[in-house]
Write an enzyme that holds these catalytic residues in place. Structure first.
Site, short mmCIF file in Angstrom:
data_model
loop_
_atom_site.label_atom_id
_atom_site.label_comp_id
_atom_site.label_asym_id
_atom_site.label_seq_id
_atom_site.Cartn_x
_atom_site.Cartn_y
_atom_site.Cartn_z
N GLU A 128 0.84 -1.20 0.00
CA GLU A 128 0.00 0.00 0.00
C GLU A 128 0.87 1.25 0.00
O GLU A 128 2.04 1.20 0.39
CB GLU A 128 -0.90 0.04 1.24
CG GLU A 128 -1.93 -1.07 1.29
CD GLU A 128 -2.78 -0.99 2.56
OE1 GLU A 128 -3.93 -1.45 2.51
OE2 GLU A 128 -2.28 -0.48 3.60
N LYS A 130 2.52 4.51 1.31
CA LYS A 130 2.88 5.01 2.63
C LYS A 130 2.66 6.52 2.64
O LYS A 130 3.47 7.29 2.12
CB LYS A 130 4.32 4.68 2.99
CG LYS A 130 4.68 5.10 4.41
CD LYS A 130 6.12 4.79 4.76
CE LYS A 130 6.41 5.16 6.20
NZ LYS A 130 6.17 6.59 6.50
N ASP A 132 2.46 10.29 3.96
CA ASP A 132 3.32 11.06 4.86
C ASP A 132 2.46 12.06 5.62
O ASP A 132 2.37 13.24 5.27
CB ASP A 132 4.39 11.79 4.04
CG ASP A 132 5.54 12.26 4.91
OD1 ASP A 132 5.64 11.80 6.06
OD2 ASP A 132 6.34 13.09 4.44
N TYR A 240 -6.44 2.85 8.12
CA TYR A 240 -5.63 1.75 7.57
C TYR A 240 -5.51 0.53 8.48
O TYR A 240 -4.94 -0.48 8.08
CB TYR A 240 -4.25 2.22 7.15
CG TYR A 240 -3.42 2.89 8.22
CD1 TYR A 240 -3.02 2.22 9.37
CD2 TYR A 240 -3.01 4.21 8.06
CE1 TYR A 240 -2.25 2.84 10.33
CE2 TYR A 240 -2.24 4.84 9.02
CZ TYR A 240 -1.86 4.15 10.15
OH TYR A 240 -1.09 4.78 11.10
N LYS A 331 11.11 3.11 1.86
CA LYS A 331 10.96 4.54 1.66
C LYS A 331 11.69 5.02 0.41
O LYS A 331 12.72 4.45 0.03
CB LYS A 331 11.44 5.31 2.90
CG LYS A 331 10.65 4.95 4.16
CD LYS A 331 10.99 5.84 5.32
CE LYS A 331 10.37 7.20 5.18
NZ LYS A 331 10.54 8.02 6.41
N CYS A 425 21.03 47.96 5.08
CA CYS A 425 19.81 47.48 4.43
C CYS A 425 19.95 47.58 2.92
O CYS A 425 20.31 48.64 2.39
CB CYS A 425 18.63 48.32 4.91
SG CYS A 425 17.07 47.92 4.06
N CYS A 428 17.06 50.45 1.74
CA CYS A 428 17.14 51.88 2.08
C CYS A 428 18.55 52.34 2.43
O CYS A 428 18.79 53.55 2.57
CB CYS A 428 16.20 52.21 3.23
SG CYS A 428 16.72 51.52 4.84
N CYS A 443 17.29 45.66 9.68
CA CYS A 443 17.33 47.06 9.29
C CYS A 443 16.74 47.88 10.45
O CYS A 443 15.66 47.56 10.95
CB CYS A 443 16.52 47.28 8.02
SG CYS A 443 16.31 49.02 7.57
N CYS A 448 11.81 52.34 6.46
CA CYS A 448 12.32 51.67 5.26
C CYS A 448 11.16 51.28 4.36
O CYS A 448 10.17 50.70 4.82
CB CYS A 448 13.12 50.44 5.67
SG CYS A 448 13.62 49.39 4.29
#
Length: 484
Positions: A128, A130, A132, A240, A331, A425, A428, A443, A448
């Site tokens: 079957e 698997k 996740d 299952y 897997k 930054c 700016c 920043c 900004c």
């Protein structure tokens, strides 16, 4: 009287070797416990499933070779834990164990041979998908849902009944009338790909951390204190297997296949019909078929589960401390690709945090074209020694967000210089600062333009006023036109 004792070179070597083994076992146990916590409690794994499984296998081999270091609290004696202090905890009458994992055909062959040797009679293996997701136990009494409990640490889990009731594919009342008086259904809570993408798009607009994969998103959704949040995640449930059953007068299910048919007749969604694989060759063919088709499925899968179809034979083989002896999961391997790191761009968020992003030459990875990946922070760039124009390896090891594994040093062009993280930054030009104990540069100019733009995006987002139809592109256009 004076006594002297001299340690022979042999004894010294032996004791030194044992200390090395003892230290290795201790280090593996501590690392695995931390990774268990990251995975199950924080829903933020820092290593791939395969790396975790390899560490676990190494620890198992060392413990078997050195029983003098046995510890009932070792990670090899338990599954990971997702227990939360916010929920009532419930003891499972029968432990919810994890499956033994393998990544090689040779180990699947060993599984078939062990089954044949232990049973000494003909048998069939059902294969079957698997999925996740995150495991759940549902208890029904007189056909009605009574309780829903997470796997937790395998022996006890969190009572998340209120949240599970919001999942439309979980029957609150069973169909028909031929079901046990009291029984427990075990299955998987999943987040479909479409919903995962929708959630991450919303979180990106709100500058919230993105979910690494649908599994983490599903686990986090189940443990929300506000059931409205869970309901909005549009989770799915697939049944299952059975746990505890009180079914006087009912004929027991002789095969896994017949059990699945009964679950479906009671109103449960179940995995697609399993395929019988009578040989390792058939098992490999199904594995290769699913590995090619996985990107077209509505849910994430990370392998194939092979289990005995005969339930009496399942009971005869029993369980180890961590997993059933009658089943194994083969897997899939990590999805990896090579591409060029064109540029390391630095973005500015609404709180002023400077976030580095890898701009990549587009490459197909698991059926998805990838052109960008987060690099997290300055320390991560230094750790990986990434340089602009490097050839890099990227992967999706069960995770959806692409991860830069590192550079391919033998392919590094000459003359590439280490990346210097900006101390001003990039938008700016104001000074940026990294506070002690933090990984991020910020920043300091709250006027900004990038900070203002991201702040307004957050203001109109679902987490703010929830202004329908106004996203980042609209806000950017309104600011550039001078209307905001």
């Amino acid at each position: 009287m004076n006594f002297s004792f001299q340690l022979s070179p042999f004894n010294f070597h032996l004791s030194t070797e044992k200390m090395v083994v003892k230290d290795k076992i201790k280090a593996l146990r501590e690392a695995l416990e931390q990774h268990n916590y990251n995975y199950y409690v924080l829903s933020a794994p820092t290593i791939s499933d395969r790396e975790f499984d390899e560490m676990m296998k190494e620890l198992q081999v060392l413990e078997e070779a050195h029983p003098e270091y046995a510890d009932p609290h070792s990670p090899t004696q338990r599954v990971g834990s997702d227990l939360s202090k916010e929920f009532e905890q419930v003891v499972h009458k029968y432990p919810m164990l994890s499956l033994g994992n393998t990544y090689s055909e040779d180990e699947v062959k060993d599984f078939y041979e062990r089954i044949a040797r232990d049973l000494n009679e003909p048998f069939e293996i059902v294969a079957e998908l698997k999925y996740d997701g995150t495991s759940i136990s549902l208890t029904y009494g007189d056909g009605r849902l009574v309780r829903a409990v997470t796997r937790g640490d395998g022996t006890r889990g969190d009572d998340v009944t209120a949240n599970v009731k919001t999942i439309r594919s979980v029957p609150l009342k069973l169909m028909g009338d031929r079901y046990p008086a009291t029984f427990e259904i075990r299955g998987e809570i999943l987040l479909p790909w479409a919903e995962f993408d929708r959630l991450n798009k919303e979180r990106e607009e709100q500058e919230e951390p993105l979910f690494a994969n649908p599994r983490n998103a599903a686990a986090g959704s189940l443990r929300q204190l506000d059931t409205n949040v869970t309901a909005g995640r549009r989770l799915r449930f697939l049944a299952y297997s059975l746990g505890e059953v009180d079914a006087p007068g009912m004929t027991p299910w002789t095969t896994h296949s017949s059990l699945m048919a009964s679950l479906k007749s009671w109103g449960f969604d179940t995995p697609p019909e399993g395929r019988i694989c009578r040989s390792v060759e058939e098992a490999r063919a199904y594995y290769e078929h699913l590995e090619k088709e996985r990107d077209d499925l509505p849910f994430e899968i990370d392998g194939v589960v092979y289990k005995l179809d005969n339930r009496e034979a399942q009971a005869a083989l029993g369980y180890t401390a961590r997993a059933p002896r009658f089943a194994v999961a083969w897997k899939f391997t990590s999805r990896k690709a090579e591409t060029r790191l064109k540029k390391i761009a630095v973005q500015v968020g609404r709180t002023g945090v400077l976030t580095p992003v890898a701009e990549l030459e587009p490459v197909s990875l698991g059926g998805v074209m990838v052109s960008r990946a987060t690099l997290h922070n300055e320390d991560e760039i230094r750790r990986l020694d990434l340089r602009e124009n490097d050839i890099v390896i990227i992967q999706r090891a069960g995770d959806v967000i692409p991860d830069v594994v590192g550079p391919v040093l033998e392919k590094r062009p000459e003359g590439l210089v280490p990346f210097e993280f900006p101390h001003v930054c990039p938008v700016c030009g104001s000074p940026a600062r990294r506070l002690e104990g933090e990984a991020a540069w910020r920043c300091l100019n709250m006027a900004c333009p990038a900070v203002i733009m991201r702040s307004i995006v957050h203001f109109v987002s679902k987490a703010g006023l929830d202004v329908d139809g106004v996203g980042a592109k609209w806000v950017e256009a309104l600011i550039e036109s001078g209307r905001v």
